[in-house]
Design an enzyme around this catalytic site. Structure first.
Site, PDB file in Angstrom:
ATOM      1  N   ARG A 113     -13.251  58.563-161.038  1.00 16.43           N
ATOM      2  CA  ARG A 113     -12.113  59.489-160.961  1.00 16.43           C
ATOM      3  C   ARG A 113     -11.996  60.163-159.601  1.00 16.43           C
ATOM      4  O   ARG A 113     -10.931  60.575-159.199  1.00 16.43           O
ATOM      5  CB  ARG A 113     -12.227  60.552-162.054  1.00 16.43           C
ATOM      6  CG  ARG A 113     -11.812  60.024-163.401  1.00 16.43           C
ATOM      7  CD  ARG A 113     -12.041  61.044-164.468  1.00 16.43           C
ATOM      8  NE  ARG A 113     -13.473  61.305-164.670  1.00 16.43           N
ATOM      9  CZ  ARG A 113     -13.947  62.173-165.534  1.00 16.43           C
ATOM     10  NH1 ARG A 113     -13.131  62.893-166.260  1.00 16.43           N
ATOM     11  NH2 ARG A 113     -15.245  62.332-165.684  1.00 16.43           N
ATOM     12  N   ASP A 137     -18.415  56.592-163.002  1.00 14.91           N
ATOM     13  CA  ASP A 137     -17.166  57.348-162.959  1.00 14.91           C
ATOM     14  C   ASP A 137     -16.400  56.937-161.704  1.00 14.91           C
ATOM     15  O   ASP A 137     -16.998  56.799-160.644  1.00 14.91           O
ATOM     16  CB  ASP A 137     -17.522  58.848-162.877  1.00 14.91           C
ATOM     17  CG  ASP A 137     -16.375  59.754-163.257  1.00 14.91           C
ATOM     18  OD1 ASP A 137     -15.238  59.476-162.838  1.00 14.91           O
ATOM     19  OD2 ASP A 137     -16.613  60.754-163.955  1.00 14.91           O
ATOM     20  N   ARG A 180      -6.369  73.951-167.167  1.00 12.34           N
ATOM     21  CA  ARG A 180      -7.223  72.819-167.531  1.00 12.34           C
ATOM     22  C   ARG A 180      -6.751  71.599-166.744  1.00 12.34           C
ATOM     23  O   ARG A 180      -5.558  71.286-166.725  1.00 12.34           O
ATOM     24  CB  ARG A 180      -7.144  72.498-169.018  1.00 12.34           C
ATOM     25  CG  ARG A 180      -7.732  71.118-169.315  1.00 12.34           C
ATOM     26  CD  ARG A 180      -8.427  70.976-170.626  1.00 12.34           C
ATOM     27  NE  ARG A 180      -9.063  69.661-170.714  1.00 12.34           N
ATOM     28  CZ  ARG A 180     -10.292  69.372-170.274  1.00 12.34           C
ATOM     29  NH1 ARG A 180     -11.043  70.303-169.722  1.00 12.34           N
ATOM     30  NH2 ARG A 180     -10.795  68.166-170.380  1.00 12.34           N
TER      31      ARG A 180
END
Ligand SMILES: [Zn+2]
Length: 417
Positions: free
Chosen positions: A331, A329, A242
């Site tokens: 990221r 976003d 993950r």
């Protein structure tokens, strides 16, 4: 009032003035540490620096406070006795493939070992990666044991919910030509934006094109390994993973407006299972709070979502973020695959994430994802339905996509509830 004694200020903002003549050369992507050369980002001798910025990310500013207040000697040199990595990582062939790793130093955990001669000769070098061992314990894992989803084995998972992990902390080290290539921009344009958007904090970005390595003042990442780290890099090793982007409110405090902590706990469960089957589980925890917009922006967006006419609903979830932040976003998953190259991972057998952006970045980097694992519905808190539906509608991985009518229904709590 007391202040430490300061000598004259040495500027390294122009070639020759600070003097880069004594600085070791960096050949980024070289096959061995000796050919690559050490990254010198310490401040003790400005003439020997071959990088822009300095160690410890944003914590460098606290170091400045410690020096200014007299609590820390500005020439302090660390004693590395017994600090060596608790598990071996690399070298892997990917370390020497050009352009594969551009946002961390693959030799970062081995600095005191592979550059021992340079340190002995007086060069001030610091690791940018540290690897240690720990036990973790989360109530969700105990719950998974009670419900029969996880079975303690006494080695990886104990009956009291303790899990044995290896963990690695990584500070970012950016090779600027590689970062520019990854984002498909000119290096000069990248340098200029970095210079301007930090308020001119690092003049060398624009005055020293000969310095190609930058240690940005941002958070890095923490890796949590489940199982035997030494198995990584072997094609037969099965890997569960993950990649989790920080959400302090949910991850630490259990705030229920999003699915972050449930997803993290579910990812850890998938990782433990894989380790128990002889594979390796890996959680990559990126310090990119609030989609890398930061918590102040995030909380402003929460207010805007909950106060808007019609209530908090999935159809306006991304729009409300964009109104405040200008983007949905920040990221930028482009750099995310670097860590897999560092670990020698070419295939992820079980991928506990629903983000199509993360998946796309991995595929782009040539890392195969065999099976995508969705979070079970009963692990999602009710206030987080808005986020889940919005993400599914935007193309995140799931087994069902909500309808337009469904997206228009207010599902989040009001601010006063
Ligand atoms: Zn969250």
């Amino acid at each position: 009032m007391s202040s430490p004694p300061f000598s004259h200020v040495v500027l390294s903002s122009h070639p020759g003035t600070g003097g880069s003549v004594h600085a070791p050369e960096i050949r980024w992507g070289a096959a061995t540490a000796a050919e690559r050369g050490p990254v010198v980002a310490t401040l003790t001798d400005p003439r020997r620096r071959n990088a822009i910025g300095t160690h410890a990310g944003a914590y460098a500013l606290y170091r400045a406070l410690a020096v200014a207040s007299g609590a820390l000697d500005r020439d302090h040199r660390p004693d590395f006795t017994d600090t060596a990595p608790a598990a071996g990582i690399g070298p892997h062939p990917q370390w020497a493939e050009p352009g594969n790793i551009v946002s961390l130093d693959p030799w970062g955990h081995l600095v005191p070992e592979v550059f021992a001669a340079q340190i002995a000769a007086g060069l001030d070098l610091r690791p940018t990666i540290a690897v240690t061992r720990a036990h973790i314990n989360m109530p969700e894992l105990k719950d998974a044991i009670v419900k029969g989803r996880l079975t303690p084995d006494g080695a990886i998972l104990h009956a009291n919910g303790d899990v044995r992990v290896t963990k690695a902390a990584i500070d970012p080290v950016w090779w600027l030509p590689g970062i520019a290539a990854r984002f498909k921009v000119r290096e000069a344009a990248l340098r200029r934006a970095l210079f301007e958007q930090t308020g001119g904090m690092f003049p060398e970005l624009v005055t020293r094109p000969d310095l190609k390595v930058f240690l940005p003042p941002i958070g890095g990442m923490t890796l949590y390994f489940f199982g035997d780290v030494a198995q990584l890099g072997r094609p037969e090793t099965r890997v569960a993973c993950r990649v989790h982007d920080e959400c302090n409110g949910s991850d630490v405090f259990g705030s229920d407006i999003c699915t972050c902590r449930p997803y993290l706990a579910h990812g850890i469960e998938v990782c433990i299972e894989m380790a128990q089957q002889g594979g390796v589980g890996l959680v990559v925890y990126n310090r990119k709070e609030g989609r890398a917009l930061g918590e102040v922006t995030k909380f402003l967006v929460y207010n805007a979502r909950k106060r808007q006419a019609g209530g908090d609903r999935a159809e306006t979830y991304f729009e409300r973020t964009e109104c405040v932040a200008g983007v949905q976003d920040m990221r930028f998953q482009e750099l995310m695959p670097d860590v897999f190259h560092w670990l020698g991972i070419t295939r992820i057998d079980r991928w506990a994430s629903m983000s199509h952006m993360k998946l796309g970045a991995l595929t782009q980097a040539g890392i195969e994802v065999v099976e995508q694992v969705a979070i079970p519905d009963d692990l999602i808190p009710s206030d987080a339905r808005v986020e889940m539906d919005a993400k599914k509608a935007a193309g995140y991985f799931s087994h069902d996509t909500p309808s337009e009518e469904e997206l228009a229904l207010p599902k989040g709590r009001g601010l006063e509830e």
